[in-house]
Write an enzyme that holds these catalytic residues in place. Structure first.
Site, PDB file in Angstrom:
ATOM      1  N   HIS A 164       0.814  -1.340   0.031  1.00 26.80           N
ATOM      2  CA  HIS A 164       0.030  -0.034  -0.061  1.00 26.80           C
ATOM      3  C   HIS A 164       0.990   1.221   0.159  1.00 26.80           C
ATOM      4  O   HIS A 164       2.067   1.209   0.290  1.00 26.80           O
ATOM      5  CB  HIS A 164      -0.926   0.134   1.215  1.00 26.80           C
ATOM      6  N   CYS A 167       3.847  -4.165   6.576  1.00 27.26           N
ATOM      7  CA  CYS A 167       3.504  -4.060   5.194  1.00 27.26           C
ATOM      8  C   CYS A 167       4.602  -3.681   4.299  1.00 27.26           C
ATOM      9  O   CYS A 167       5.679  -3.275   4.529  1.00 27.26           O
ATOM     10  CB  CYS A 167       2.343  -3.238   5.155  1.00 27.26           C
TER      11      CYS A 167
END
Length: 285
Positions: free
Chosen positions: A242, A259
């Site tokens: 992301h 992430c």
């Protein structure tokens, strides 16, 4: 010849003897005259057999030292100037960043912000404020900073991607390298796009292996950390690829919670539109 003539001849004879350089010595005790003694009499005509007298010479004046123009310092050689690009410019920017003269990049491009930072550094140290980096400016900067590491040079990305992992060579794959900190979007072995990425810290590491995208969320917000995760593409539990505003602002000075962060919002927006659920994700070293 009369008495007067004889007297004249005697005088002339005496003069001739004098001219010859002899003199008559007085008689000795025995009444006999001593033999004549030769006396050298200087003559007006120099003797040809003798060295001629050296003419008087005026002493030579001491030689004057050769006069040369005053030595001027050699101008400092210019190393880098506005418009230059490359690894050396990255190092210049990284070193300026270490001492808080620059806060962007390194980008590897000698831009206006770099020029202003160099000019400020020069002025602070009494150097000509040219804004170009010459040898004198560079030596002063070297003395005040340390050798930047790889991720200081590429703090904001720009590094080349590693060769793809063999598992990335077939199908539709987000091929993510922890070594080069890059993501390749690949289709059937062809690289479509590449972008720098950031991973979790040692306390929240990004998992490695082969995964599949199982959920996409365009405006996602983390329920665990209450932080925005735009363009999220989940591949392993709560870990997703992301966009990260923090990565965009601080680069590799920070880390994610596990992430795969992307700092280029335009790049991940395009990637988000192309990736589909079920596409492969390979995270490797």
């Amino acid at each position: 010849m009369g008495r007067k003539g004889i007297g004249v001849l005697a005088v002339l004879g005496a003069m001739a003897v004098g001219a010859a350089g002899c003199t008559v010595q007085p008689a000795g005790t025995d009444g006999k005259g001593a033999p004549p003694v030769r006396i050298d009499v200087p003559s007006g005509t120099p003797d040809a057999s003798r060295e001629p007298a050296s003419p008087s010479r005026t002493p030579e004046a001491p030689a004057k030292p050769s006069v040369t123009p005053s030595s001027r310092p050699t101008p400092a050689r210019v190393l880098w100037s506005p418009g230059d690009k490359g690894r050396d410019v990255r190092e210049l920017q990284a070193r300026l960043r270490q001492i808080a003269w620059i806060f962007h990049g390194p980008t590897g491009t000698y831009d206006d912000l770099t020029t202003e930072a160099v000019r400020g550094f020069q002025g602070k140290r009494g150097l000509p404020k040219t804004g170009v980096t010459d040898t004198v400016t560079w030596q002063r900067l070297l003395a005040m900073t340390r050798e930047p590491g790889r991720w200081e040079l590429y703090l904001m990305g720009g590094q080349e991607a590693d060769a793809p992992d063999p598992r990335c060579m077939t199908g539709r794959v987000m091929c993510i390298s922890k070594s080069s900190r890059t993501l390749r979007w690949m289709i059937d072995g062809r690289t479509v796009s590449t972008m720098p990425v950031r991973f979790g810290s040692e306390y929240t590491p990004t998992r490695e292996g082969v995964f599949r995208v199982y959920w996409k969320s365009r405006h996602h917000v983390s329920t665990l950390y209450d932080s925005p995760m735009p363009y999220a593409m989940f591949f392993s539990g709560g870990q997703a690829v992301h966009y990260s505003a923090d990565f965009a602002a601080r680069g590799y000075a920070g880390a994610s919670h596990g992430c795969v962060n992307v700092r280029d919002e335009d790049a991940i927006a395009r990637l988000y539109e192309q990736v589909e659920n079920g596409d492969k994700v390979v995270v490797h070293w």
